[in-house]
Design a protein around this motif. Structure first.
Motif, PDB file in Angstrom:
ATOM      1  N   MET A  79      59.243  -2.516  31.003  1.00 58.18           N
ATOM      2  CA  MET A  79      59.025  -2.565  32.456  1.00 58.18           C
ATOM      3  C   MET A  79      58.120  -1.837  32.888  1.00 58.18           C
ATOM      4  N   PRO A  80      56.763  -2.510  32.893  1.00 58.72           N
ATOM      5  CA  PRO A  80      55.752  -1.800  33.339  1.00 58.72           C
ATOM      6  C   PRO A  80      55.632  -1.855  34.929  1.00 58.72           C
ATOM      7  N   GLN A  81      55.221  -0.766  35.405  1.00 61.37           N
ATOM      8  CA  GLN A  81      54.955  -0.421  36.813  1.00 61.37           C
ATOM      9  C   GLN A  81      53.745   0.453  36.953  1.00 61.37           C
ATOM     10  N   LYS A  82      52.799  -0.033  38.003  1.00 57.91           N
ATOM     11  CA  LYS A  82      51.590   0.512  38.238  1.00 57.91           C
ATOM     12  C   LYS A  82      51.981   2.128  38.672  1.00 57.91           C
ATOM     13  N   THR A  83      51.299   3.012  37.840  1.00 56.68           N
ATOM     14  CA  THR A  83      51.605   4.505  38.052  1.00 56.68           C
ATOM     15  C   THR A  83      50.405   5.240  38.098  1.00 56.68           C
ATOM     16  N   GLU A  84      50.267   6.187  38.980  1.00 55.90           N
ATOM     17  CA  GLU A  84      49.493   7.275  39.309  1.00 55.90           C
ATOM     18  C   GLU A  84      49.758   8.454  38.212  1.00 55.90           C
ATOM     19  N   LYS A 124      60.115   4.683  29.121  1.00 54.84           N
ATOM     20  CA  LYS A 124      59.937   4.730  27.582  1.00 54.84           C
ATOM     21  C   LYS A 124      58.619   5.490  27.234  1.00 54.84           C
ATOM     22  N   LEU A 125      57.447   5.530  28.002  1.00 55.83           N
ATOM     23  CA  LEU A 125      56.352   6.430  27.850  1.00 55.83           C
ATOM     24  C   LEU A 125      56.852   7.826  27.749  1.00 55.83           C
ATOM     25  N   LYS A 126      57.797   8.262  28.796  1.00 53.48           N
ATOM     26  CA  LYS A 126      58.129   9.670  28.813  1.00 53.48           C
ATOM     27  C   LYS A 126      58.944   9.958  27.762  1.00 53.48           C
ATOM     28  N   GLN A 127      59.642   9.115  27.154  1.00 53.74           N
ATOM     29  CA  GLN A 127      60.486   9.177  26.028  1.00 53.74           C
ATOM     30  C   GLN A 127      59.505   9.428  24.747  1.00 53.74           C
ATOM     31  N   ALA A 128      58.629   8.789  24.700  1.00 50.71           N
ATOM     32  CA  ALA A 128      57.407   8.884  23.581  1.00 50.71           C
ATOM     33  C   ALA A 128      56.831  10.180  23.615  1.00 50.71           C
ATOM     34  N   LEU A 129      56.387  10.496  24.769  1.00 54.42           N
ATOM     35  CA  LEU A 129      55.752  11.852  25.033  1.00 54.42           C
ATOM     36  C   LEU A 129      56.778  12.995  24.623  1.00 54.42           C
ATOM     37  N   ILE A 195      59.733   5.503  16.790  1.00 50.85           N
ATOM     38  CA  ILE A 195      60.064   4.904  18.372  1.00 50.85           C
ATOM     39  C   ILE A 195      58.762   5.339  18.876  1.00 50.85           C
ATOM     40  N   THR A 196      58.167   6.590  18.881  1.00 49.01           N
ATOM     41  CA  THR A 196      57.072   6.599  19.738  1.00 49.01           C
ATOM     42  C   THR A 196      55.817   5.684  19.300  1.00 49.01           C
ATOM     43  N   ARG A 197      55.746   5.433  18.118  1.00 43.57           N
ATOM     44  CA  ARG A 197      54.567   4.325  17.781  1.00 43.57           C
ATOM     45  C   ARG A 197      54.938   3.058  18.308  1.00 43.57           C
ATOM     46  N   GLN A 198      56.050   2.607  18.225  1.00 40.63           N
ATOM     47  CA  GLN A 198      56.696   1.287  18.831  1.00 40.63           C
ATOM     48  C   GLN A 198      56.272   1.270  20.384  1.00 40.63           C
ATOM     49  N   ILE A 199      56.530   2.315  21.122  1.00 35.64           N
ATOM     50  CA  ILE A 199      56.508   2.401  22.451  1.00 35.64           C
ATOM     51  C   ILE A 199      54.924   2.028  22.738  1.00 35.64           C
ATOM     52  N   ILE A 200      54.032   2.878  22.165  1.00 38.66           N
ATOM     53  CA  ILE A 200      52.648   3.144  22.485  1.00 38.66           C
ATOM     54  C   ILE A 200      51.978   1.591  22.004  1.00 38.66           C
ATOM     55  N   LEU A 201      52.388   1.038  20.878  1.00 36.69           N
ATOM     56  CA  LEU A 201      51.947  -0.203  20.472  1.00 36.69           C
ATOM     57  C   LEU A 201      52.264  -1.342  21.600  1.00 36.69           C
ATOM     58  N   SER A 202      53.661  -1.278  22.073  1.00 36.45           N
ATOM     59  CA  SER A 202      54.062  -2.205  22.987  1.00 36.45           C
ATOM     60  C   SER A 202      53.062  -2.161  24.224  1.00 36.45           C
ATOM     61  N   HIS A 203      52.493  -0.885  24.609  1.00 32.23           N
ATOM     62  CA  HIS A 203      51.421  -0.831  25.847  1.00 32.23           C
ATOM     63  C   HIS A 203      50.113  -1.206  25.483  1.00 32.23           C
ATOM     64  N   ASN A 204      50.222  -2.079  24.146  1.00 36.50           N
ATOM     65  CA  ASN A 204      48.717  -2.160  23.527  1.00 36.50           C
ATOM     66  C   ASN A 204      47.826  -1.173  23.316  1.00 36.50           C
ATOM     67  N   GLY A 205      48.449   0.122  23.058  1.00 36.25           N
ATOM     68  CA  GLY A 205      47.577   1.288  23.086  1.00 36.25           C
ATOM     69  C   GLY A 205      47.544   1.674  21.426  1.00 36.25           C
ATOM     70  N   GLU A 206      47.232   2.757  21.078  1.00 38.03           N
ATOM     71  CA  GLU A 206      46.999   3.372  19.784  1.00 38.03           C
ATOM     72  C   GLU A 206      47.582   4.705  19.468  1.00 38.03           C
ATOM     73  N   ILE A 207      48.089   5.102  18.526  1.00 38.43           N
ATOM     74  CA  ILE A 207      48.445   6.453  18.329  1.00 38.43           C
ATOM     75  C   ILE A 207      48.058   6.739  16.653  1.00 38.43           C
ATOM     76  N   GLU A 225      43.183   0.332  29.915  1.00 39.44           N
ATOM     77  CA  GLU A 225      43.425   0.073  31.227  1.00 39.44           C
ATOM     78  C   GLU A 225      44.057  -1.366  31.754  1.00 39.44           C
ATOM     79  N   ASN A 226      43.533  -2.085  31.031  1.00 42.81           N
ATOM     80  CA  ASN A 226      43.579  -3.720  31.235  1.00 42.81           C
ATOM     81  C   ASN A 226      45.043  -4.267  30.959  1.00 42.81           C
ATOM     82  N   PHE A 227      46.181  -3.029  30.475  1.00 43.60           N
ATOM     83  CA  PHE A 227      47.398  -3.593  30.031  1.00 43.60           C
ATOM     84  C   PHE A 227      48.119  -3.996  31.389  1.00 43.60           C
ATOM     85  N   ARG A 228      49.011  -5.039  31.358  1.00 45.07           N
ATOM     86  CA  ARG A 228      49.702  -5.349  32.612  1.00 45.07           C
ATOM     87  C   ARG A 228      51.200  -5.711  31.954  1.00 45.07           C
ATOM     88  N   GLY A 229      51.447  -5.770  30.889  1.00 43.35           N
ATOM     89  CA  GLY A 229      52.682  -5.964  30.233  1.00 43.35           C
ATOM     90  C   GLY A 229      53.064  -7.400  29.997  1.00 43.35           C
TER      91      GLY A 229
END
Length: 229
Positions: A79-84, A124-129, A195-207, A225-229
């Protein structure tokens, strides 16, 4: 001969099977827990039996495993939200500091103040971290524990790293650290890093991970930067 290779199951079908499995197991586990509590309430002397605490501990481990299976199964649902990022990351760090203070681990923080806003699933990103911070703490066995958190801008997004001065990653485990159920920990479920890897990959990221130059390990996260969900 019937082929039972799970790699032939499509991802949606696999997640459905995992969800049903967790649900079917969770109900009898809850009943067993309630029945054991009833036995203990009516016959408190059972707590003096040699294996009573082992039964309770194994039941708690099974509950933790089921919770981790659920987390793994739902890690891709965002559930992506624009976040500072700077205030968000500082809030995550605030939640881990009491544990690190209790363990005597020094937490060094370097967050670039000019990080761009990103679309992320904040929970979910907090969970990964937090999984990575927990992993770092468990790798530290000496009294001078130190973990360094860095977040800086990269060419295409954000580069986050968590460095510890623990035991490092054995060479024969590098290829499996993100594999579900692969663990060298005595009571580990082997799902935290998966779980951490799955969360990062779901953000189109890498770990990825590497051993630090002097001692310990470094986990790197790259978020676009271009991820929108």
């Amino acid at each position: 001969m019937q082929n039972n290779n799970l790699s032939n199951i499509n991802p949606d079908e696999f997640h459905l099977i995992l969800s049903r499995f967790s649900h079917e197991i969770r109900n009898p586990i809850a009943l067993i827990g309630s029945e054991l509590q009833m036995i203990e309430d009516t016959h408190p002397e059972v707590t003096d039996f040699d294996y009573w605490n082992d039964i309770a501990a194994n039941l708690e481990y099974t509950k933790e495993l089921l919770n981790n299976l659920s987390d793994y199964n739902n890690a891709y649902k965002l559930m992506p939200q624009k976040t500072e990022l700077p205030p968000y990351l500082r809030a995550v760090l605030s939640s881990i500091r009491p544990t690190y203070d209790y363990l005597g681990i020094k937490l060094t923080v370097q967050i670039a103040p000019t990080l761009p806003s990103l679309f992320i699933d904040r929970v979910k990103l907090k969970q990964a971290l937090l999984n990575l911070f927990r992993n770092a703490a468990e790798a530290i066995t000496e009294s001078n524990g130190n973990v360094t958190f860095r977040a800086v801008s990269s060419d295409n997004g954000i580069h986050i790293s968590i460095t510890d001065n623990g035991c490092g990653i054995p060479a024969n485990q590098f290829g499996q650290i993100f594999t579900p159920f692969a663990t060298s920990k005595k009571n580990g479920t082997g799902l935290g890093l998966a779980i951490t890897r799955q969360i990062i990959l779901s953000h189109n990221g890498e770990i990825y991970a590497e051993n630090a130059e002097d001692q310990g390990a470094v986990f790197h996260i790259l978020l676009p930067e271009n991820f929108r969900g």
